[in-house]
Scaffold this active site. Structure first.
Site, PDB file in Angstrom:
ATOM      1  N   SER A 184       8.595   5.951 -11.601  1.00  0.00           N
ATOM      2  CA  SER A 184       8.629   6.179 -13.053  1.00  0.00           C
ATOM      3  C   SER A 184      10.042   6.462 -13.536  1.00  0.00           C
ATOM      4  CB  SER A 184       7.716   7.355 -13.418  1.00  0.00           C
ATOM      5  OG  SER A 184       8.280   8.568 -12.952  1.00  0.00           O
ATOM      6  N   ASN A 185      10.245   6.287 -14.840  1.00  0.00           N
ATOM      7  CA  ASN A 185      11.562   6.570 -15.429  1.00  0.00           C
ATOM      8  C   ASN A 185      12.003   7.999 -15.147  1.00  0.00           C
ATOM      9  OD1 ASN A 185      11.698   3.993 -16.460  1.00  0.00           O
ATOM     10  ND2 ASN A 185      12.052   4.633 -18.573  1.00  0.00           N
ATOM     11  N   GLU A 186      11.055   8.927 -15.199  1.00  0.00           N
ATOM     12  CA  GLU A 186      11.407  10.330 -14.977  1.00  0.00           C
ATOM     13  C   GLU A 186      11.945  10.538 -13.562  1.00  0.00           C
ATOM     14  OE1 GLU A 186       8.658   9.953 -18.312  1.00  0.00           O
ATOM     15  OE2 GLU A 186       8.600   9.226 -16.259  1.00  0.00           O
TER      16      GLU A 186
ATOM     17  N   GLU B 185      13.184  -4.742  -2.954  1.00  0.00           N
ATOM     18  CA  GLU B 185      12.381  -5.053  -4.135  1.00  0.00           C
ATOM     19  C   GLU B 185      13.248  -5.293  -5.361  1.00  0.00           C
ATOM     20  OE1 GLU B 185       8.435  -3.215  -6.396  1.00  0.00           O
ATOM     21  OE2 GLU B 185       9.682  -1.918  -5.166  1.00  0.00           O
TER      22      GLU B 185
ATOM     23  N   SER C  48      -1.045  -4.033  -6.532  1.00  0.00           N
ATOM     24  CA  SER C  48      -1.001  -5.337  -7.188  1.00  0.00           C
ATOM     25  C   SER C  48      -1.510  -6.435  -6.255  1.00  0.00           C
ATOM     26  CB  SER C  48       0.424  -5.666  -7.633  1.00  0.00           C
ATOM     27  OG  SER C  48       0.874  -4.732  -8.579  1.00  0.00           O
TER      28      SER C  48
ATOM     29  N   GLY D 116       0.817  -1.207   0.000  1.00  0.00           N
ATOM     30  CA  GLY D 116       0.000   0.000   0.000  1.00  0.00           C
ATOM     31  C   GLY D 116       0.850   1.256   0.000  1.00  0.00           C
TER      32      GLY D 116
END
Length: 394
Positions: free
Chosen positions: A377-379, A255, A172, A138
């Protein structure tokens, strides 16, 4: 060999013996009732065979294959780093089902070992190594996705428990999970990284609502989760109140650990399938596509060597930014492979809609769009690398 005997060995056997053991066990285990589980699950396919894969988790636990390197008192098994890598490689090569317990074993378990109290370890870790409990994460919220420090979900302490109100998104397997580790704000006047706490929250309770999100693939792996005065015990807070950011960052570090090498075996299978298809339909004869296939092969080799080097250097005072580099590498690579897969298929890959089932190339293409967004994110990863590693201005 029984589970107790297995847990007593592990690091005592050679790597070759260990590889032969896990390979032989998988060959035997993935027959009979579990033969139908082969190849199920994974990205874009998490809707498949839930009950069978849940029983598979328990089967793994009974055989002593969950919690490699964890203390035996919690049901773990002694194993070297090399043996952990071997397990993930052989698991992926065997086409074993996508793990419902990935977050339980690879994220929460190591977090509890690093930050949990003795009571928390004794309470939760054995139910992970037995394959009984499935966990979800979460973290992300509608206003705090890539910017995780913007978390708004509140947790108010009332006596011996917290009352939680807020929303998480892109969670997920929340529709299957027994528990959720939740990052929430316990200091109502705090902002950013300060005043957050890391709580272990049971999913089966009043006040928790899970709504699946239909993805581009037509399946629902991700979910919205609403907390409407749900409760979590104070004794189930990991770390001190207000120090949840440190614990959450520890989880993100785990992770991107040893299981990434198993992930790369899955990537190898996908790349091999694309190459086989290109040879079969003549796409291999197109120089531009052939160059992209070669580049994909090189990229995968670079990722593997980077991962091995990172794992071999664990504990040597790494900066912590290696995880961001790894995430940026594999997410971008896999998205590009999805694009290459549909280009190899040609015009037929454009067919979808009523009467057409998505094939593997289309599913890969559509789901891999998410890789460069979830998990940071990639950014955001580029900003982290630029500012903290290269010393560039914000």
């Amino acid at each position: 060999m029984g589970a107790d005997a297995v847990r007593a060995t592990g690091a005592q056997v050679s790597d070759e013996q260990f590889r032969a053991e896990i390979r032989g066990w998988l060959q035997e285990a993935l027959t009979g009732p579990f033969a139908e589980a082969v190849g199920t699950g994974g990205e874009g396919r998490e809707h498949e065979a839930h009950e069978l894969r849940r029983e598979w988790e328990r089967h793994l636990g009974r055989a002593g294959w969950i919690g490699l390197s964890w203390p035996t008192e919690y049901g773990g098994r002694p194993a070297t780093l090399a043996q952990q890598v071997i397990f993930h490689e052989e698991y992926a090569r065997a086409g074993a089902p996508g793990r419902l317990g990935h977050m339980s074993e690879q994220l929460l378990g190591p977090t509890l070992l690093a930050f949990g109290t003795p009571e928390q370890k004794a309470r939760f870790l054995p139910r992970i190594t037995s394959g009984e409990d499935i966990w979800c994460q979460g973290y992300s919220e509608p206003g705090a996705g890539s910017d995780l420090a913007g978390v708004r979900t509140r947790a108010e302490r009332r006596g011996d428990h917290y009352v939680i109100t807020g929303q998480k998104v892109w969670t997920s397997l929340a529709h299957l999970a027994d528990w959720c580790f939740v990052l929430c704000r316990t200091d109502p006047g705090s902002t950013r990284h300060v005043g957050l706490s890391y709580l272990l929250v049971p999913m089966d309770q009043p006040g928790v609502t899970v709504r699946p999100i239909t993805q581009l693939t037509g399946t629902s792996e991700f979910n919205e989760v609403f907390f409407d005065e749900a409760v979590a015990a104070v004794e189930h807070r990991v770390g001190a109140e207000g120090e949840g950011w440190k614990v959450a960052m520890g989880t993100l570090g785990f992770e991107r650990g040893v299981s990434t090498l198993g992930q790369q075996i899955g990537f190898r299978r996908r790349l091999d399938a694309v190459i086989t298809r290109a040879r079969a339909n003549g796409a291999w004869q197109e120089p531009a596509l052939r160059d992209r296939l070669v580049d994909a092969y090189i990229g995968l080799e670079v990722m593997r060597h980077s991962a091995v080097r990172l794992l071999a250097s664990a504990g040597e005072g790494l900066s912590g930014l290696e995880a961001s580099i790894s995430k940026l590498q594999w997410a971008t690579w896999n998205r590009s492979l999805g694009e290459l897969a549909v280009d190899v298929e040609g015009a037929g890959a454009l067919l979808t809609g009523p009467g057409y089932e998505l094939d593997d190339a289309q599913t890969h293409f559509l789901f891999s769009r998410a890789n460069t967004i979830y998990g940071g994110s990639n950014e955001i990863q580029r900003n982290i690398i630029a500012e903290r590693l290269l010393g560039l201005p914000r």
